[in-house]
Scaffold this active site. Structure first.
Site, PDB file in Angstrom:
ATOM      1  N   LYS A   1     -61.680 -32.478 -46.057  1.00 13.75           N
ATOM      2  CA  LYS A   1     -61.827 -32.617 -47.671  1.00 13.75           C
ATOM      3  C   LYS A   1     -61.108 -31.687 -48.374  1.00 13.75           C
ATOM      4  O   LYS A   1     -60.983 -31.608 -49.609  1.00 13.75           O
ATOM      5  CB  LYS A   1     -63.485 -32.299 -47.898  1.00 13.75           C
ATOM      6  CG  LYS A   1     -64.211 -33.321 -47.181  1.00 13.75           C
ATOM      7  CD  LYS A   1     -65.845 -32.670 -47.505  1.00 13.75           C
ATOM      8  CE  LYS A   1     -66.746 -33.609 -46.560  1.00 13.75           C
ATOM      9  NZ  LYS A   1     -67.998 -32.921 -46.735  1.00 13.75           N
ATOM     10  N   GLY A   2     -60.644 -30.750 -47.536  1.00 12.52           N
ATOM     11  CA  GLY A   2     -60.152 -29.222 -48.551  1.00 12.52           C
ATOM     12  C   GLY A   2     -58.780 -29.655 -49.254  1.00 12.52           C
ATOM     13  O   GLY A   2     -58.597 -28.899 -50.167  1.00 12.52           O
TER      14      GLY A   2
ATOM     15  N   PHE B   1     -60.076 -15.092 -44.177  1.00  9.07           N
ATOM     16  CA  PHE B   1     -60.407 -16.351 -44.494  1.00  9.07           C
ATOM     17  C   PHE B   1     -60.616 -16.690 -46.151  1.00  9.07           C
ATOM     18  O   PHE B   1     -61.310 -15.846 -46.875  1.00  9.07           O
ATOM     19  CB  PHE B   1     -62.069 -16.381 -43.947  1.00  9.07           C
ATOM     20  CG  PHE B   1     -62.453 -17.968 -44.004  1.00  9.07           C
ATOM     21  CD1 PHE B   1     -62.146 -18.672 -42.848  1.00  9.07           C
ATOM     22  CD2 PHE B   1     -63.268 -18.329 -44.899  1.00  9.07           C
ATOM     23  CE1 PHE B   1     -62.511 -20.032 -42.931  1.00  9.07           C
ATOM     24  CE2 PHE B   1     -63.915 -19.630 -45.174  1.00  9.07           C
ATOM     25  CZ  PHE B   1     -63.422 -20.470 -44.055  1.00  9.07           C
ATOM     26  N   VAL B   2     -59.966 -17.845 -46.521  1.00  7.82           N
ATOM     27  CA  VAL B   2     -59.834 -18.031 -48.163  1.00  7.82           C
ATOM     28  C   VAL B   2     -60.759 -19.185 -48.604  1.00  7.82           C
ATOM     29  O   VAL B   2     -61.102 -19.930 -47.609  1.00  7.82           O
ATOM     30  CB  VAL B   2     -58.488 -18.258 -48.465  1.00  7.82           C
ATOM     31  CG1 VAL B   2     -57.507 -16.974 -48.510  1.00  7.82           C
ATOM     32  CG2 VAL B   2     -57.881 -19.171 -47.677  1.00  7.82           C
TER      33      VAL B   2
ATOM     34  N   GLU C   1     -52.029 -30.948 -47.092  1.00  6.82           N
ATOM     35  CA  GLU C   1     -53.006 -30.206 -46.430  1.00  6.82           C
ATOM     36  C   GLU C   1     -53.255 -28.975 -47.455  1.00  6.82           C
ATOM     37  O   GLU C   1     -52.470 -28.583 -48.245  1.00  6.82           O
ATOM     38  CB  GLU C   1     -52.470 -29.642 -45.251  1.00  6.82           C
ATOM     39  CG  GLU C   1     -52.715 -30.290 -44.076  1.00  6.82           C
ATOM     40  CD  GLU C   1     -54.139 -30.080 -43.549  1.00  6.82           C
ATOM     41  OE1 GLU C   1     -55.126 -29.637 -44.126  1.00  6.82           O
ATOM     42  OE2 GLU C   1     -54.357 -30.402 -42.102  1.00  6.82           O
TER      43      GLU C   1
ATOM     44  N   LYS D   1     -50.930 -19.370 -43.248  1.00  7.15           N
ATOM     45  CA  LYS D   1     -51.281 -18.447 -42.652  1.00  7.15           C
ATOM     46  C   LYS D   1     -50.421 -17.951 -41.367  1.00  7.15           C
ATOM     47  O   LYS D   1     -50.661 -18.303 -40.432  1.00  7.15           O
ATOM     48  CB  LYS D   1     -52.642 -18.316 -42.244  1.00  7.15           C
ATOM     49  CG  LYS D   1     -53.632 -17.687 -43.062  1.00  7.15           C
ATOM     50  CD  LYS D   1     -55.148 -17.789 -42.299  1.00  7.15           C
ATOM     51  CE  LYS D   1     -56.267 -17.890 -43.335  1.00  7.15           C
ATOM     52  NZ  LYS D   1     -57.517 -18.169 -42.680  1.00  7.15           N
TER      53      LYS D   1
ATOM     54  N   ARG E   1     -65.976 -25.147 -52.907  1.00  7.42           N
ATOM     55  CA  ARG E   1     -64.610 -25.970 -53.045  1.00  7.42           C
ATOM     56  C   ARG E   1     -64.372 -26.018 -54.558  1.00  7.42           C
ATOM     57  O   ARG E   1     -62.982 -26.219 -54.812  1.00  7.42           O
ATOM     58  CB  ARG E   1     -64.748 -27.415 -52.437  1.00  7.42           C
ATOM     59  CG  ARG E   1     -64.915 -27.405 -51.008  1.00  7.42           C
ATOM     60  CD  ARG E   1     -64.892 -28.863 -50.582  1.00  7.42           C
ATOM     61  NE  ARG E   1     -65.431 -29.123 -49.024  1.00  7.42           N
ATOM     62  CZ  ARG E   1     -64.765 -28.904 -48.103  1.00  7.42           C
ATOM     63  NH1 ARG E   1     -63.574 -28.452 -48.199  1.00  7.42           N
ATOM     64  NH2 ARG E   1     -65.336 -29.124 -46.956  1.00  7.42           N
TER      65      ARG E   1
ATOM     66  N   ASP F   1     -53.165 -23.235 -40.725  1.00  8.00           N
ATOM     67  CA  ASP F   1     -54.006 -22.144 -40.219  1.00  8.00           C
ATOM     68  C   ASP F   1     -53.236 -21.706 -38.792  1.00  8.00           C
ATOM     69  O   ASP F   1     -52.143 -21.354 -38.625  1.00  8.00           O
ATOM     70  CB  ASP F   1     -55.341 -21.997 -40.153  1.00  8.00           C
ATOM     71  CG  ASP F   1     -56.162 -20.834 -39.787  1.00  8.00           C
ATOM     72  OD1 ASP F   1     -55.405 -19.569 -39.781  1.00  8.00           O
ATOM     73  OD2 ASP F   1     -57.223 -20.694 -38.925  1.00  8.00           O
TER      74      ASP F   1
HETATM   75  P1  IMP Z   1     -55.619 -25.313 -38.371  1.00  9.68           P
HETATM   76  O1  IMP Z   1     -55.809 -26.272 -37.339  1.00  9.68           O
HETATM   77  O2  IMP Z   1     -56.275 -24.037 -37.445  1.00  9.68           O
HETATM   78  O3  IMP Z   1     -54.337 -25.336 -39.022  1.00  9.68           O
HETATM   79  O4  IMP Z   1     -56.821 -25.454 -39.319  1.00  9.68           O
HETATM   80  C1  IMP Z   1     -56.655 -26.460 -40.236  1.00  9.68           C
HETATM   81  C2  IMP Z   1     -57.912 -26.357 -41.324  1.00  9.68           C
HETATM   82  O5  IMP Z   1     -58.952 -25.375 -40.988  1.00  9.68           O
HETATM   83  C3  IMP Z   1     -57.672 -26.433 -42.614  1.00  9.68           C
HETATM   84  O6  IMP Z   1     -57.371 -27.698 -43.015  1.00  9.68           O
HETATM   85  C4  IMP Z   1     -58.908 -25.902 -43.211  1.00  9.68           C
HETATM   86  O7  IMP Z   1     -59.685 -27.176 -43.536  1.00  9.68           O
HETATM   87  C5  IMP Z   1     -59.478 -24.968 -42.174  1.00  9.68           C
HETATM   88  N1  IMP Z   1     -59.091 -23.635 -42.616  1.00  9.68           N
HETATM   89  C6  IMP Z   1     -58.303 -22.653 -42.028  1.00  9.68           C
HETATM   90  N2  IMP Z   1     -58.317 -21.736 -42.437  1.00  9.68           N
HETATM   91  C7  IMP Z   1     -59.218 -21.627 -43.369  1.00  9.68           C
HETATM   92  C8  IMP Z   1     -59.597 -20.769 -44.542  1.00  9.68           C
HETATM   93  O8  IMP Z   1     -59.148 -19.671 -44.485  1.00  9.68           O
HETATM   94  N3  IMP Z   1     -60.470 -21.081 -45.607  1.00  9.68           N
HETATM   95  C9  IMP Z   1     -60.908 -22.367 -45.424  1.00  9.68           C
HETATM   96  N4  IMP Z   1     -60.588 -23.281 -44.469  1.00  9.68           N
HETATM   97  C10 IMP Z   1     -59.449 -22.715 -43.434  1.00  9.68           C
END
Ligand code: IMP
Length: 189
Positions: free
Chosen positions: A56-57, A165-166, A112, A144, A178, A116
């Site tokens: 949903k982000g 963590f943002v 996206e 990140k 959100r 992360d």
């Molecule tokens: P990844 O697979 O580790 O790249 O994570 C991706 C998903 O994790 C993102 O689309 C976010 O929904 C969530 N996420 C990762 N870091 C953060 C953060 O700092 N704040 C909020 N959601 C995060």
């Protein structure tokens, strides 16, 4: 744990429990630039452009971004969930809600909120390529880099952020915040 009063004051970017990292104005200016860049790059793609929001982000971001793109396009949404806990990506991903239309022959831009570790988007890009789109590119508001486990090429990037963590502007903590108009982080000091 935040008190109810702290939660309510989160909507003040300068007086609440979160430190402002990116103001609403800074985000808006960058989103406008990204929209211009996408418009230039996809001018020749007629009505075959699809903006694909990863739920949903990215919904707040895509709502602003799509209006900064001066081209005909369609919107799609995909829901994905990572097996693992709330804060850590495992890289094993499942689709919880799929696209409503085929993307074969389309120019798809995956939108996206944040890359992360890169594990989620790596899986998603691979999955989408099996559906034979004309092209798939990646647009992320945030990255990140210090957390990368799977390097991915980001074609359109808003901002690089530190390993914090943002939240806000679509990004949540336990499904909340959100709707903050700015992006902040919890300053536990
Ligand atoms: P990844 O697979 O580790 O790249 O994570 C991706 C998903 O994790 C993102 O689309 C976010 O929904 C969530 N996420 C990762 N870091 C953060 C953060 O700092 N704040 C909020 N959601 C995060």
């Amino acid at each position: 744990m935040l008190s109810a009063q702290q939660k309510a004051s989160a909507f003040d970017p300068h007086g609440g429990p979160f430190k402002e990292l990116l103001s609403a104005e800074t985000i808006a200016a960058r989103v406008a630039e990204m929209g211009k860049q996408i418009t230039e790059d996809h001018r020749d793609h007629g009505e075959d452009l699809v903006l694909l929001s990863v739920l949903k982000g990215s919904v707040i971001f895509i709502a602003d971004l799509c209006r900064a793109i001066a081209l005909p396009l369609s919107l799609e949404f995909i829901g994905i969930a990572s097996y693992g806990d709330e804060t850590k990506s495992s890289g094993v991903v499942r689709i919880t809600s799929d696209l409503t239309r085929p993307i074969e022959g389309k120019h798809v831009i995956v939108v996206e909120d944040i890359i992360d570790t890169g594990l989620t988007v790596h899986y998603l890009m691979h999955n989408l390529r099996t559906r034979r789109p004309a092209s798939v590119s990646l647009c992320s508001l945030l990255h990140k880099p210090s957390r990368t486990a799977r390097p991915v090429d980001i074609d359109y990037l808003g901002f690089t952020v530190p390993d914090q963590f943002v939240l806000g502007y679509g990004l949540d903590v336990a499904q909340q915040f959100r709707n903050l108009p700015y992006i902040g982080y919890f300053d536990g000091e």
